[in-house]
Write a protein that holds these residues in place. Structure first.
Motif, mmCIF file in Angstrom:
data_model
loop_
_atom_site.group_PDB
_atom_site.id
_atom_site.type_symbol
_atom_site.label_atom_id
_atom_site.label_comp_id
_atom_site.label_asym_id
_atom_site.label_seq_id
_atom_site.Cartn_x
_atom_site.Cartn_y
_atom_site.Cartn_z
ATOM 1 N N THR A 1 0.828 -1.205 0.000
ATOM 2 C CA THR A 1 0.000 0.000 0.000
ATOM 3 C C THR A 1 0.866 1.261 0.000
ATOM 4 O O THR A 1 0.576 2.223 -0.724
ATOM 5 N N LYS A 2 1.930 1.261 0.788
ATOM 6 C CA LYS A 2 2.843 2.414 0.798
ATOM 7 C C LYS A 2 3.486 2.615 -0.570
ATOM 8 O O LYS A 2 3.605 3.744 -1.052
ATOM 9 N N ALA A 3 3.905 1.527 -1.205
ATOM 10 C CA ALA A 3 4.530 1.630 -2.524
ATOM 11 C C ALA A 3 3.529 2.129 -3.561
ATOM 12 O O ALA A 3 3.871 2.963 -4.412
ATOM 13 N N ILE A 4 2.302 1.644 -3.497
ATOM 14 C CA ILE A 4 1.262 2.102 -4.430
ATOM 15 C C ILE A 4 1.007 3.591 -4.257
ATOM 16 O O ILE A 4 0.927 4.345 -5.235
ATOM 17 N N THR A 5 0.885 4.028 -3.022
ATOM 18 C CA THR A 5 0.650 5.453 -2.743
ATOM 19 C C THR A 5 1.803 6.305 -3.268
ATOM 20 O O THR A 5 1.585 7.358 -3.883
ATOM 21 N N ALA A 6 3.024 5.838 -3.061
ATOM 22 C CA ALA A 6 4.193 6.588 -3.539
ATOM 23 C C ALA A 6 4.233 6.618 -5.068
ATOM 24 O O ALA A 6 4.576 7.644 -5.659
ATOM 25 N N TRP A 7 3.891 5.508 -5.726
ATOM 26 C CA TRP A 7 3.864 5.466 -7.191
ATOM 27 C C TRP A 7 2.810 6.442 -7.724
ATOM 28 O O TRP A 7 3.067 7.180 -8.679
ATOM 29 N N LYS A 8 1.637 6.454 -7.103
ATOM 30 C CA LYS A 8 0.589 7.389 -7.537
ATOM 31 C C LYS A 8 1.058 8.834 -7.397
ATOM 32 O O LYS A 8 0.806 9.658 -8.286
ATOM 33 N N SER A 9 1.730 9.154 -6.309
ATOM 34 C CA SER A 9 2.257 10.513 -6.128
ATOM 35 C C SER A 9 3.248 10.857 -7.224
ATOM 36 O O SER A 9 3.234 11.965 -7.768
ATOM 37 N N PHE A 10 4.107 9.904 -7.565
ATOM 38 C CA PHE A 10 5.085 10.127 -8.630
ATOM 39 C C PHE A 10 4.393 10.342 -9.975
ATOM 40 O O PHE A 10 4.738 11.259 -10.717
ATOM 41 N N THR A 11 3.406 9.514 -10.295
ATOM 42 C CA THR A 11 2.755 9.624 -11.603
ATOM 43 C C THR A 11 1.867 10.858 -11.718
ATOM 44 O O THR A 11 1.483 11.220 -12.826
#
Length: 129
Positions: free
Chosen positions: A24-34
């Motif tokens: 979940t943390k990685a998904i949230t960080a990826w969304k922020s990046f994209t």
């Protein structure tokens, strides 16, 4: 870790909640990046691989006979240092946050994956690892 046999070729592997939390943390960080502007995302490098896929941020926007359209990120443990150096050059911390979260996820999954591979080999599948 427990393995639950399903249909042939399918196995369920249990894992601790800490892995789901890290996903979940990685998904949230990826969304922020994209969500960053394309010009900022493209600052994160991509290094093509030799016989394997490359590492880093990849944005393919031009179709061709062998080129598919995609936006993705390739990460390996071996690429961690290079990727963090690339991310630290950016104006925004989103890429670095994503890389750190992906690395933490890899650290959590590695022992489970290795244990799974060992169990498969013990069940009679030779040279699985």
């Amino acid at each position: 870790m427990t393995l639950t046999a399903g249909k042939p070729g399918f196995t369920c592997v249990t894992y601790p909640d800490t892995i789901r939390q890290q996903v979940t943390k990685a998904i949230t960080a990826w969304k922020s990046f994209t969500e960053l502007p394309k010009s900022e995302r493209k600052k994160l490098g991509y290094r093509p691989g030799g016989d394997t896929s490359g590492v880093g941020y990849e944005l393919k926007e031009t179709p061709g006979t062998t080129l598919d359209l995609k936006e993705d990120f390739h990460f390996t443990a071996e690429s961690f240092e290079w990727l963090t150096e690339e991310a630290e050059k950016m104006d925004d911390a989103s890429a670095l946050t994503f890389i750190l979260n992906a690395d933490a996820l890899l650290d959590l999954v590695r022992p489970i994956a290795m244990n799974f591979a060992y169990m498969v080999e013990q069940s009679g599948v030779a040279r699985f690892m």
